[in-house]
Design a protein around this motif. Structure first.
Motif, PDB file in Angstrom:
ATOM      1  N   ASP A 263       0.862  -1.195   0.000  1.00 25.03           N
ATOM      2  CA  ASP A 263       0.000   0.000   0.000  1.00 25.03           C
ATOM      3  C   ASP A 263       0.900   1.248   0.000  1.00 25.03           C
ATOM      4  O   ASP A 263       2.117   1.132  -0.150  1.00 25.03           O
ATOM      5  N   ARG A 264       0.352   2.402   0.151  1.00 25.55           N
ATOM      6  CA  ARG A 264       1.062   3.698   0.244  1.00 25.55           C
ATOM      7  C   ARG A 264       2.037   3.908  -0.931  1.00 25.55           C
ATOM      8  O   ARG A 264       3.128   4.427  -0.757  1.00 25.55           O
ATOM      9  N   GLU A 265       1.595   3.536  -2.128  1.00 26.77           N
ATOM     10  CA  GLU A 265       2.517   3.619  -3.265  1.00 26.77           C
ATOM     11  C   GLU A 265       2.873   5.068  -3.616  1.00 26.77           C
ATOM     12  O   GLU A 265       4.022   5.352  -3.972  1.00 26.77           O
ATOM     13  N   ASP A 266       1.887   6.004  -3.483  1.00 27.59           N
ATOM     14  CA  ASP A 266       2.186   7.414  -3.794  1.00 27.59           C
ATOM     15  C   ASP A 266       3.278   7.931  -2.869  1.00 27.59           C
ATOM     16  O   ASP A 266       4.217   8.601  -3.291  1.00 27.59           O
ATOM     17  N   GLU A 267       3.122   7.621  -1.618  1.00 27.25           N
ATOM     18  CA  GLU A 267       4.107   8.071  -0.614  1.00 27.25           C
ATOM     19  C   GLU A 267       5.489   7.463  -0.903  1.00 27.25           C
ATOM     20  O   GLU A 267       6.508   8.139  -0.810  1.00 27.25           O
ATOM     21  N   ALA A 268       5.455   6.186  -1.257  1.00 25.96           N
ATOM     22  CA  ALA A 268       6.717   5.481  -1.548  1.00 25.96           C
ATOM     23  C   ALA A 268       7.415   6.125  -2.739  1.00 25.96           C
ATOM     24  O   ALA A 268       8.645   6.290  -2.753  1.00 25.96           O
ATOM     25  N   GLU A 269       6.625   6.544  -3.724  1.00 22.35           N
ATOM     26  CA  GLU A 269       7.215   7.177  -4.906  1.00 22.35           C
ATOM     27  C   GLU A 269       7.939   8.467  -4.512  1.00 22.35           C
ATOM     28  O   GLU A 269       9.072   8.718  -4.936  1.00 22.35           O
ATOM     29  N   GLY A 270       7.284   9.242  -3.668  1.00 24.29           N
ATOM     30  CA  GLY A 270       7.902  10.491  -3.201  1.00 24.29           C
ATOM     31  C   GLY A 270       9.181  10.211  -2.421  1.00 24.29           C
ATOM     32  O   GLY A 270      10.212  10.893  -2.605  1.00 24.29           O
ATOM     33  N   PHE A 271       9.144   9.186  -1.595  1.00 24.18           N
ATOM     34  CA  PHE A 271      10.314   8.809  -0.784  1.00 24.18           C
ATOM     35  C   PHE A 271      11.475   8.392  -1.700  1.00 24.18           C
ATOM     36  O   PHE A 271      12.613   8.834  -1.523  1.00 24.18           O
ATOM     37  N   LEU A 272      11.141   7.575  -2.684  1.00 20.11           N
ATOM     38  CA  LEU A 272      12.181   7.072  -3.595  1.00 20.11           C
ATOM     39  C   LEU A 272      12.804   8.202  -4.401  1.00 20.11           C
ATOM     40  O   LEU A 272      14.011   8.217  -4.665  1.00 20.11           O
ATOM     41  N   ARG A 273      11.958   9.144  -4.806  1.00 17.27           N
ATOM     42  CA  ARG A 273      12.432  10.240  -5.662  1.00 17.27           C
ATOM     43  C   ARG A 273      13.581  11.009  -4.995  1.00 17.27           C
ATOM     44  O   ARG A 273      14.456  11.542  -5.668  1.00 17.27           O
ATOM     45  N   ASP A 274      13.559  11.060  -3.661  1.00 19.07           N
ATOM     46  CA  ASP A 274      14.586  11.830  -2.943  1.00 19.07           C
ATOM     47  C   ASP A 274      15.821  11.008  -2.592  1.00 19.07           C
ATOM     48  O   ASP A 274      16.748  11.515  -1.955  1.00 19.07           O
ATOM     49  N   ARG A 275      15.808   9.732  -2.930  1.00 13.70           N
ATOM     50  CA  ARG A 275      16.957   8.892  -2.541  1.00 13.70           C
ATOM     51  C   ARG A 275      18.127   9.085  -3.513  1.00 13.70           C
ATOM     52  O   ARG A 275      17.905   9.370  -4.702  1.00 13.70           O
ATOM     53  N   PRO A 276      19.372   8.959  -3.003  1.00 15.66           N
ATOM     54  CA  PRO A 276      20.517   9.042  -3.913  1.00 15.66           C
ATOM     55  C   PRO A 276      20.508   7.882  -4.923  1.00 15.66           C
ATOM     56  O   PRO A 276      19.954   6.821  -4.621  1.00 15.66           O
ATOM     57  N   TYR A 277      21.106   8.098  -6.067  1.00 16.46           N
ATOM     58  CA  TYR A 277      21.277   7.120  -7.164  1.00 16.46           C
ATOM     59  C   TYR A 277      19.975   6.778  -7.900  1.00 16.46           C
ATOM     60  O   TYR A 277      19.982   5.961  -8.792  1.00 16.46           O
ATOM     61  N   VAL A 278      18.850   7.378  -7.428  1.00 13.69           N
ATOM     62  CA  VAL A 278      17.609   7.102  -8.154  1.00 13.69           C
ATOM     63  C   VAL A 278      17.512   8.105  -9.306  1.00 13.69           C
ATOM     64  O   VAL A 278      17.407   9.303  -9.090  1.00 13.69           O
ATOM     65  N   ASN A 279      17.611   7.595 -10.525  1.00 11.40           N
ATOM     66  CA  ASN A 279      17.646   8.494 -11.685  1.00 11.40           C
ATOM     67  C   ASN A 279      16.266   8.752 -12.266  1.00 11.40           C
ATOM     68  O   ASN A 279      15.998   9.821 -12.776  1.00 11.40           O
ATOM     69  N   ARG A 280      15.425   7.751 -12.182  1.00  9.82           N
ATOM     70  CA  ARG A 280      14.131   7.869 -12.844  1.00  9.82           C
ATOM     71  C   ARG A 280      13.159   6.895 -12.216  1.00  9.82           C
ATOM     72  O   ARG A 280      13.573   5.819 -11.769  1.00  9.82           O
ATOM     73  N   LEU A 281      11.895   7.280 -12.169  1.00  8.16           N
ATOM     74  CA  LEU A 281      10.872   6.368 -11.636  1.00  8.16           C
ATOM     75  C   LEU A 281       9.770   6.185 -12.662  1.00  8.16           C
ATOM     76  O   LEU A 281       9.363   7.147 -13.309  1.00  8.16           O
TER      77      LEU A 281
END
Ligand SMILES: Nc1ncnc2c1ncn2[C@@H]1O[C@H](COP(=O)(O)OP(=O)(O)OP(=O)(O)O)[C@@H](O)[C@H]1O
Length: 338
Positions: A263-281
Motif C-alpha cells: 500500500d502507500r505507493e504514492d508516498e513510496a514514490e515520493g520517498f524514492l524520488r529523494d533517494r541518492p542514485y535514483v535516476n528515474r521512476l
C-alpha cells in the motif's frame, strides 16, 4: 624408490611452484603484452594486454573496427605486430611462427572454400597439407564430419553447401591437426538462428574436449551463454576483461529495480524520488520501476531505508541486464573505427 613425477611432487610438498608439472600447467595458452599495430599512421592496436588460461572459452567483443581481427591475425601468425608480443602456449608468434601454427586452428572472418572439392576431399586436402598420413586421415575425417554434423554431406560438392554448412566445414578444417587453441573470428556471422545454435553446440563439444577457444562475435547474448570470460576491445584498447558476471557487475551503471508495495505507493514514490542514485521512476501495474545508478551496496541501502521508513514491500527485484546492455553501456554504442 622411484623418481617419477608423483615422487617429485611429494618431495616438493606444498611448494607447488617448484613442481615441474605445475609449472607447465601454469603457462597460459595466450599471453599478450603491450601489443600494438600500426597501419601507416593509424593505430589499430594501442598496447593490448591479455592472458587466457588453458581450457578457457574466451569471447572477444567490440564494435566494428575495434581491432579484434587484427589481434586474431597476429595470434594466427599472419601479421606481425608493430610492438609488444603475443605468445601461444609460451611460444612467441613472431619468433617461432611454425611452432605456433602446429598448435592453432584459425578460422578467419572471411574465408574461401575450394568449391570444386567434395566435402570429404576438402578435408583430405587440408589433412595432407599438415602431413597427416592417409591411413590416419581415413580414420580422422569421418570423426570430424560427425563432430560438425556433416556426415551426410561427405560426398556433396562444397559449392552446394549452405553458408552454415560451409562455416562448419571450415571449422572442421581448423581441427584436422588437432590444435590446442582455436582462433575463431566471427564463426557465427551470417548464420540463421538455427545454424548459430548448431555452431554453439559444436563449440560446447570442443570445450568439453579441453580446447582453448578465442571467439569473436557481435552476437553478444549468444556469446555469453558459451564463454567463460569476455574481453571488450574498443579503439584498439582492452577496456574490460573478466568473467561475464563480473563484467556485468563492474560495468553496469544503471540497474532496473522493480518494487511492489502492499500500500502507500504514492508516498513510496515520493520517498524514492529523494533517494541518492535514483535516476528515474516509472509506475505501472506491477509497481514502481526504479532506474538506479548505484552498485550492490547502495542498492542494499535503498532496501534497508524503505523498510526502515515503514513501507511494506511485496517484492523487490532487479531486472537482468544482458551482455548486449553491458556492451552498449561500455562502448556507448560507438563505432570503434577512428
Ligand atoms: N591492412 C590494413 N590496412 C589499414 N587499416 C587496416 C588494415 N587492417 C585493419 N585496418 C584497420 O584497423 C582497424 C581494426 O580493424 P579490425 O579488422 O581488427 O577490426 P574488428 O574489430 O575485427 O572489426 P569487425 O568487427 O568489423 O571485423 C580498423 O579501423 C581497420 O580499418
Amino acid at each position: 624408490m622411484t623418481t617419477n613425477k608423483s615422487t617429485i611432487e611429494e618431495m616438493n610438498g606444498d611448494n607447488a611452484a617448484a613442481a615441474p608439472s605445475e609449472r607447465v600447467a601454469a603457462v597460459p595458452m595466450i599471453e599478450i603484452k603491450g601489443l600494438a599495430k600500426q597501419f601507416g599512421s593509424f593505430h589499430a592496436l594501442k598496447g593490448i594486454d591479455l592472458t587466457i588460461a588453458k581450457g578457457t572459452v574466451f569471447g572477444f567483443v567490440g564494435p566494428n573496427g575495434a581491432g579484434k581481427s587484427t589481434t586474431m591475425s597476429i595470434l594466427a601468425t599472419l601479421m606481425a605486430p608493430t610492438s609488444g608480443y603475443a605468445k601461444v602456449d609460451g611460444i612467441d608468434v613472431t619468433k617461432q611462427p611454425h611452432e605456433v601454427r602446429k598448435r592453432i586452428g584459425y578460422m578467419p572472418d572471411f574465408f574461401g572454400v575450394y568449391d570444386q572439392f567434395k566435402t570429404v576431399e576438402y578435408l583430405h586436402f587440408y589433412g595432407a597439407s599438415y602431413g597427416i598420413p592417409k591411413a590416419e586421415r581415413e580414420q580422422l575425417i569421418p570423426q570430424l564430419l560427425e563432430l560438425v554434423n556433416l556426415s551426410d554431406k561427405k560426398d556433396a560438392y562444397v559449392d552446394t553447401l549452405s553458408r552454415g554448412m560451409k562455416q562448419r566445414l571450415c571449422l572442421a578444417r581448423c581441427l584436422v591437426h588437432d590444435p590446442e587453441l582455436l582462433i575463431l573470428d566471427e564463426p557465427a556471422s551470417g548464420l540463421d538462428p538455427r545454424a548459430r545454435i548448431e555452431m554453439r553446440e559444436i563449440l560446447r563439444e570442443l570445450k568439453s574436449m579441453g580446447k582453448t577457444i578465442i571467439i569473436s562475435s557481435h552476437i553478444l547474448p549468444e556469446l555469453a551463454e558459451m564463454v567463460d570470460e569476455i574481453g571488450v576491445i574498443e579503439h584498439g584498447q582492452m577496456i574490460a576483461q573478466g568473467n561475464v558476471a563480473d563484467i556485468q557487475n563492474r560495468m553496469r551503471v544503471k540497474r532496473f529495480l522493480h518494487i511492489r508495495f502492499l500500500d502507500r505507493e504514492d508516498e513510496a514514490e515520493g520517498f524514492l524520488r529523494d533517494r541518492p542514485y535514483v535516476n528515474r521512476l516509472l509506475r505501472d501495474e506491477r509497481g514502481i520501476q526504479v532506474h538506479f545508478g548505484g552498485q550492490d551496496e547502495e542498492q542494499s541501502e535503498l532496501l534497508h531505508d524503505l523498510i526502515g521508513a515503514g513501507f511494506k514491500l511485496v517484492s523487490y527485484s532487479e531486472a537482468q541486464t544482458n551482455l548486449e546492455d553491458v556492451f552498449l553501456e561500455i562502448t556507448k554504442g560507438g563505432d570503434g573505427a577512428q
